[in-house]
Scaffold this motif. Sequence first.
Motif, PDB file in Angstrom:
ATOM      1  N   ASN A  41      -1.338  49.571  14.354  1.00 28.75           N
ATOM      2  CA  ASN A  41      -2.173  48.886  15.701  1.00 28.75           C
ATOM      3  C   ASN A  41      -3.806  48.139  14.621  1.00 28.75           C
ATOM      4  O   ASN A  41      -4.582  48.005  15.410  1.00 28.75           O
ATOM      5  N   SER A  42      -3.673  48.725  13.100  1.00 28.93           N
ATOM      6  CA  SER A  42      -5.112  47.981  12.889  1.00 28.93           C
ATOM      7  C   SER A  42      -5.112  47.205  11.806  1.00 28.93           C
ATOM      8  O   SER A  42      -5.938  46.901  10.972  1.00 28.93           O
ATOM      9  N   PHE A  43      -3.941  46.314  12.242  1.00 27.64           N
ATOM     10  CA  PHE A  43      -3.648  44.739  11.454  1.00 27.64           C
ATOM     11  C   PHE A  43      -3.957  44.002  12.992  1.00 27.64           C
ATOM     12  O   PHE A  43      -3.682  44.165  14.175  1.00 27.64           O
ATOM     13  N   GLU A  44      -5.230  42.888  12.504  1.00 34.29           N
ATOM     14  CA  GLU A  44      -5.334  41.573  13.770  1.00 34.29           C
ATOM     15  C   GLU A  44      -3.613  41.021  14.204  1.00 34.29           C
ATOM     16  O   GLU A  44      -3.783  40.449  15.396  1.00 34.29           O
ATOM     17  N   SER A  45      -2.591  40.983  13.212  1.00 33.65           N
ATOM     18  CA  SER A  45      -1.707  40.063  13.715  1.00 33.65           C
ATOM     19  C   SER A  45      -0.570  41.015  13.184  1.00 33.65           C
ATOM     20  O   SER A  45      -0.555  41.642  12.512  1.00 33.65           O
ATOM     21  N   ILE A  46       0.588  40.697  13.600  1.00 33.45           N
ATOM     22  CA  ILE A  46       2.269  41.499  13.146  1.00 33.45           C
ATOM     23  C   ILE A  46       1.567  40.786  11.713  1.00 33.45           C
ATOM     24  O   ILE A  46       2.184  41.656  10.640  1.00 33.45           O
ATOM     25  N   ASP A  47       1.803  40.036  11.256  1.00 35.11           N
ATOM     26  CA  ASP A  47       1.881  38.514   9.623  1.00 35.11           C
ATOM     27  C   ASP A  47       1.552  40.275   9.024  1.00 35.11           C
ATOM     28  O   ASP A  47       1.790  40.246   7.734  1.00 35.11           O
ATOM     29  N   GLU A  48       0.018  40.130   9.495  1.00 42.27           N
ATOM     30  CA  GLU A  48      -0.762  41.001   8.052  1.00 42.27           C
ATOM     31  C   GLU A  48      -0.256  42.237   7.785  1.00 42.27           C
ATOM     32  O   GLU A  48       0.391  43.185   7.201  1.00 42.27           O
ATOM     33  N   LEU A  49       0.458  42.896   9.149  1.00 42.48           N
ATOM     34  CA  LEU A  49       1.413  44.086   9.066  1.00 42.48           C
ATOM     35  C   LEU A  49       2.561  43.518   8.050  1.00 42.48           C
ATOM     36  O   LEU A  49       2.376  45.574   6.997  1.00 42.48           O
ATOM     37  N   VAL A  50       2.974  43.309   8.306  1.00 39.45           N
ATOM     38  CA  VAL A  50       4.218  42.521   7.848  1.00 39.45           C
ATOM     39  C   VAL A  50       3.937  42.020   6.280  1.00 39.45           C
ATOM     40  O   VAL A  50       4.865  43.497   5.476  1.00 39.45           O
ATOM     41  N   GLN A  51       2.956  41.985   5.725  1.00 39.34           N
ATOM     42  CA  GLN A  51       2.242  41.717   5.090  1.00 39.34           C
ATOM     43  C   GLN A  51       1.855  42.607   4.104  1.00 39.34           C
ATOM     44  O   GLN A  51       2.401  43.072   2.419  1.00 39.34           O
ATOM     45  N   TYR A  52       1.412  43.560   4.624  1.00 47.14           N
ATOM     46  CA  TYR A  52      -0.227  44.420   3.528  1.00 47.14           C
ATOM     47  C   TYR A  52       1.460  45.300   3.337  1.00 47.14           C
ATOM     48  O   TYR A  52       0.976  46.479   2.344  1.00 47.14           O
ATOM     49  N   THR A  53       2.804  45.260   4.403  1.00 50.74           N
ATOM     50  CA  THR A  53       3.752  46.960   4.085  1.00 50.74           C
ATOM     51  C   THR A  53       4.559  45.973   3.076  1.00 50.74           C
ATOM     52  O   THR A  53       4.836  46.521   1.852  1.00 50.74           O
ATOM     53  N   ARG A  54       5.117  44.818   2.302  1.00 55.83           N
ATOM     54  CA  ARG A  54       5.976  44.978   2.010  1.00 55.83           C
ATOM     55  C   ARG A  54       4.848  44.492   0.666  1.00 55.83           C
ATOM     56  O   ARG A  54       6.110  45.005  -0.252  1.00 55.83           O
ATOM     57  N   GLU A  55       3.905  44.495   0.887  1.00 52.69           N
ATOM     58  CA  GLU A  55       2.841  44.613  -0.549  1.00 52.69           C
ATOM     59  C   GLU A  55       3.106  45.962  -1.107  1.00 52.69           C
ATOM     60  O   GLU A  55       3.060  46.580  -2.371  1.00 52.69           O
ATOM     61  N   ALA A  56       3.048  46.695  -0.145  1.00 55.36           N
ATOM     62  CA  ALA A  56       2.202  48.165  -0.652  1.00 55.36           C
ATOM     63  C   ALA A  56       4.585  48.676  -1.317  1.00 55.36           C
ATOM     64  O   ALA A  56       4.720  49.472  -2.230  1.00 55.36           O
ATOM     65  N   MET A  57       5.032  48.339  -0.429  1.00 57.91           N
ATOM     66  CA  MET A  57       6.610  48.747  -1.034  1.00 57.91           C
ATOM     67  C   MET A  57       6.839  48.071  -2.199  1.00 57.91           C
ATOM     68  O   MET A  57       7.488  48.645  -3.781  1.00 57.91           O
ATOM     69  N   LYS A  58       6.407  46.567  -2.085  1.00 60.22           N
ATOM     70  CA  LYS A  58       6.757  46.649  -3.758  1.00 60.22           C
ATOM     71  C   LYS A  58       6.385  46.569  -4.801  1.00 60.22           C
ATOM     72  O   LYS A  58       6.979  47.112  -6.114  1.00 60.22           O
ATOM     73  N   THR A  59       4.469  47.049  -4.765  1.00 56.08           N
ATOM     74  CA  THR A  59       3.748  47.764  -5.898  1.00 56.08           C
ATOM     75  C   THR A  59       4.361  49.143  -6.492  1.00 56.08           C
ATOM     76  O   THR A  59       4.344  49.980  -7.410  1.00 56.08           O
ATOM     77  N   ALA A  60       4.701  49.927  -4.865  1.00 55.53           N
ATOM     78  CA  ALA A  60       5.978  50.715  -5.417  1.00 55.53           C
ATOM     79  C   ALA A  60       6.715  50.952  -6.128  1.00 55.53           C
ATOM     80  O   ALA A  60       7.543  51.632  -6.787  1.00 55.53           O
ATOM     81  N   LEU A  61       7.802  49.917  -5.762  1.00 56.26           N
ATOM     82  CA  LEU A  61       9.513  49.487  -6.309  1.00 56.26           C
ATOM     83  C   LEU A  61       8.841  49.318  -7.783  1.00 56.26           C
ATOM     84  O   LEU A  61       9.286  49.616  -8.445  1.00 56.26           O
ATOM     85  N   GLU A  62       8.062  48.285  -8.214  1.00 56.87           N
ATOM     86  CA  GLU A  62       7.744  48.037  -9.082  1.00 56.87           C
ATOM     87  C   GLU A  62       7.244  49.103  -9.877  1.00 56.87           C
ATOM     88  O   GLU A  62       7.781  49.901 -11.252  1.00 56.87           O
ATOM     89  N   LYS A  63       6.374  49.789  -9.654  1.00 60.22           N
ATOM     90  CA  LYS A  63       6.307  51.383 -10.113  1.00 60.22           C
ATOM     91  C   LYS A  63       7.080  52.388 -10.542  1.00 60.22           C
ATOM     92  O   LYS A  63       7.626  52.796 -11.523  1.00 60.22           O
ATOM     93  N   LEU A  64       8.502  52.455  -9.401  1.00 63.78           N
ATOM     94  CA  LEU A  64       9.112  53.996 -10.250  1.00 63.78           C
ATOM     95  C   LEU A  64      10.761  52.718 -11.068  1.00 63.78           C
ATOM     96  O   LEU A  64      11.118  53.769 -11.204  1.00 63.78           O
ATOM     97  N   THR A  65      10.566  51.806 -11.034  1.00 63.44           N
ATOM     98  CA  THR A  65      11.563  50.620 -12.002  1.00 63.44           C
ATOM     99  C   THR A  65      11.147  50.322 -13.213  1.00 63.44           C
ATOM    100  O   THR A  65      11.531  49.914 -14.192  1.00 63.44           O
TER     101      THR A  65
END
Length: 259
Positions: free
Chosen positions: A233-257
């Motif tokens: 609930n800390s984002f103004e829109s669902i799109d922002e929440l989706v984008q933030y989560t995906r970017e965080a996962m993408k960055t973490a996955l790149e570090k793991l690999t």
Amino acid sequence: MKGRRSTVALFAYNPPMPAPTPLRFLSGVSRSVFWFARTSLSLSRSALPPEEAGNLDHIYASRLSQGFCQYLNLRYEIFHEDRLTAVQPCVYVVNHQSNLDVITLSRVFPPNTIVIGKKEVLKAPLFGTIFKRGGNIAIDRGNSENARAGFAEAEHAIKTIGRSIWVFPEGTRNHGRGLLPFRKGAFHLARNADVPVVPLVCAVPKRWLVGRRMYLARETLVRIEVLEPIDSNSFESIDELVQYTREAMKTALEKLTGS
């Protein structure tokens, strides 16, 4: 690996693997299939104690993991495992690499959690029976009304009995090609139920899977990171929440690999 710092060192996560011998491959796969069938049959028929009846998925995953680790030579490096249960109930969002995620992710499937999956899962021998008995939710992604009803059922489970929900937001397997675009259902669910999103990323060596064939090395390292919970609930829109989560996962996955 509890208590480890959030910084994950980059490294070439594509180590050379010895050519798999037919004996190792056949032995590992056959033993794993037997373990899967034995575990599935046992839990599909036995009556669980009352205190465990609502936790079938976690019990099932834990038992599967024991055999898979032994017969498929899996070793795990898990970052921030303590975050798995720190903020339950929650909505877990996880990258979806292949049908073998049931093997690699069974080690970290949390307690008090059910899954939202495709309706086709119900047709899978043995696994479909466990899926249904565990109170998991099967949806038809091609039917928007059915999908909405499934997420409404998940919201009810969160609010009334405190279940956490496990979702693959890509909606289909990415086959190791990197994260696909995310569907929004899991994020609407988290916001409507007023619970956090907890992302997980899992990486396996690229040459562990070649096409549809599994290459069994003497040891296969599976790396998993549980990211920090995200306030839905800390984002103004669902799109922002989706984008933030995906970017965080993408960055973490790149570090793991290391890619």
